[in-house]
Scaffold this active site. Structure first.
Site, short mmCIF file in Angstrom:
data_model
loop_
_atom_site.label_atom_id
_atom_site.label_comp_id
_atom_site.label_asym_id
_atom_site.label_seq_id
_atom_site.Cartn_x
_atom_site.Cartn_y
_atom_site.Cartn_z
N MET A 163 -4.49 -7.62 18.69
CA MET A 163 -3.03 -7.76 18.85
C MET A 163 -2.63 -8.02 20.30
O MET A 163 -1.56 -7.59 20.73
CB MET A 163 -2.31 -6.49 18.35
N LYS B 152 3.76 -6.20 7.01
CA LYS B 152 4.86 -6.51 7.91
C LYS B 152 4.66 -7.94 8.38
O LYS B 152 3.71 -8.23 9.09
CB LYS B 152 4.85 -5.56 9.11
N ASP C 245 -1.57 -5.84 2.39
CA ASP C 245 -1.01 -6.34 3.64
C ASP C 245 -1.11 -7.85 3.71
O ASP C 245 -1.67 -8.49 2.85
CB ASP C 245 -1.78 -5.74 4.81
#
Ligand code: SAH
Length: 502
Positions: A175, A60, A38
């Site tokens: 997040m 991502k 990642d």
């Protein structure tokens, strides 16, 4: 134990500081056939992968989906079924907002063996590096990990804001920095005290870590003012106020200093790591690289007749390492040196010799050729064969002095130091440095070539010792500090002392 064929490893890489990755993770990274990684993994961690491993980016980037979760699951299980050992490498811990649970389920469903390697999760680590203990005997007896990713305005949100508002302890939000204003409002509306201490930590555990402390009611404003962005951790709870006293990261002696390290890559990493743990942002400008020359006839002949030398002088740790490598290829071991006195130019070289079972007889206190010559004064060498094993482009001080004393000197070059070409970004970063370190005369010359003769304006120049300083001065560089002890540790001590005075 190495990664096994046909097994998927769900591995946490920690929060970003390369020192916070587990021993198990490193072992698996080094031995896996394939690594699916990642974005938020520590810089340089893949340098430790097997040279033939498949490295697949599965992360991502915000707003840019590279692989869907289904594609990742399929990739993992199919590779394992083809007999590969597969590491799925994720930031922090794989089971904390890392979708590791889904990947484990996919493996189980496909009948593929798997192992989970926990990692240091960002919510705990970023807090700790910011000086915030997530629990505290007097302040918080519970801690909750919460995702701030969901839109708090969505009616179908999975979060129970009333329960979170009532939660008797620290709330750690992942997040959440983009949604912070809504999150704070939701919590306050649901009854949480707007005056409660709160903090945000951006890029926690990394050199560029930034943190803001305010209250639940004012944190959004403070984050906006400081321009904090993802990846950030948000903390709500009385413990956030402890930062004032406990913040240690920013108090390290080299915090915020940009330091250029110009040693050869393999050697630089040890020094770079030490500087980093002292808080420096290290710019590695690998000006030189070691190119072994142990395949030469000269080296072969010297190794062949090692037993006949009365004295063997080794002038660098690389020299020690390569001498033994050359011996090994010819089926020799430390016993080939049993007849000789062995001299090392300094403790680093002596240490490298010791790793191969040889304790140096002579180690001077100062680590320059002249000092070694002095230390050898008592060793009888007149008329005796002496071997000097060293770099191709070294100075001739040592062989000349030994010859003057009547020794029959053979000199062999175990390696050459050749110039590396760093990336443009590295050169630009170096131009803005606070410190430039020189650990040998060749690093001075190579640095100047790499930088096109330009010395970073305002940078303080740290030299390892008098020979290196002289080379720098000849090149028109003003040396700010010269190390009192002429080894990397001595250079770092001198740099830290200077930074303390600034
Ligand atoms: N599995 C990871 C979390 C992945 S979710 C873990 O256990 O840490 C990604 C979120 O983690 C980011 O949005 C941010 O909130 C947090 N995060 C990851 N690395 C971080 C860091 N170095 N500093 C602050 N927050 C970080």
């Amino acid at each position: 134990m190495k990664a096994r064929a046909g097994v998927v490893y769900l591995v946490g890489a920690g929060p970003g500081d390369p020192g916070l990755i587990t021993a198990r993770a490193l072992e698996l990274i080094a031995s896996a056939d394939a690594i699916l990684y990642d974005r938020l993994i520590p810089a340089g961690v893949l340098d430790g992968a097997h040279p033939e491993a498949d490295l697949v980016y599965a992360g991502k980037a915000p707003g840019n989906v590279t692989m869907t979760q289904d594609e990742i699951n399929t990739e993992l299980t199919e590779r394992a079924q083809r007999g590969q050992s597969v590491v799925r490498l994720k930031g922090g811990d794989p089971f904390v907002f890392g979708r590791g649970g889904e990947e484990a389920e996919a493996c189980a469903a496909a009948g593929v063996d798997f192992e989970v390697v926990p990692g240091v999760t960002a919510g705990v680590a970023a807090a700790a590096y910011a000086g915030i203990p997530v629990t505290h005997r007097d302040e918080a007896s519970a801690v909750a990990f919460v995702t701030g990713h969901e839109d708090p305005e969505k009616p179908e949100t999975a979060l129970d804001w009333d329960a979170l508002a009532r939660f008797p302890g620290t709330l750690v939000l992942y997040m959440g920095v983009k949604n912070l204003p809504e999150i704070a409002r939701r919590l306050i509306d649901a009854g949480r005290d707007p005056g409660e201490p709160a903090a945000a930590v951006e890029r926690g555990t990394l050199a560029g870590q930034r943190a803001a402390v305010a209250t639940l009611g004012t944190l959004a404003q403070e984050v906006e003012r400081q321009g904090l962005r993802p990846p950030s951790i948000l903390l709500f709870g009385r413990v956030a106020a402890r930062r004032e006293e406990i913040a240690w990261f920013e108090r390290r002696p080299l915090h915020g200093k940009r330091v250029v390290v110009t040693r050869a890559r393999a050697q630089a990493s040890g020094m770079a790591r030490t500087l980093e743990t002292l808080g420096a942002e290290v710019i590695e400008l690998p000006a030189i690289r070691i190119e072994p020359t142990i395949d030469s006839d000269e080296v072969r002949a010297a190794v062949e007749s090692l037993h006949s030398y009365a004295l063997v002088c080794v002038t660098s740790p690389n020299g020690a390492r390569l001498l033994f490598e050359a011996m090994d290829t010819q089926g020799r071991d430390a016993r080939a040196l049993s007849q000789a006195q062995v001299a090392a130019i300094g403790p680093g070289t002596a240490r490298a010799l010791r790793e191969h079972g040889v304790i140096a007889d002579v180690v001077p206190e100062r680590f320059v050729a002249e000092a070694l010559v002095e230390s050898l004064a008592e060793v009888p060498i007149e008329g005796k064969p002496v071997l000097v094993a060293r770099a191709a482009e070294a100075r001739d001080v040592l062989p000349d002095a030994l010859r003057e004393r009547g020794a029959e000197v053979d000199v062999v070059a175990l390696y050459e130091t050749v110039r590396e070409t760093p990336a443009v970004e590295e050169i630009e970063a170096a131009a803005g440095a606070d410190y430039v370190t020189f650990t040998s005369s060749s690093t001075v010359k190579n640095f100047l070539e790499v930088m096109g003769g330009r010395i970073p304006e305002g940078a303080r120049i740290v030299s390892i010792g008098p020979v290196t300083s002289a080379t720098a001065r000849e090149a028109g560089i003003e040396v700010t500090i010269e190390a009192g002890r002429h080894d990397p540790a001595g250079l770092i001590d001198a740099l830290v002392e200077d930074a303390g005075d600034q």
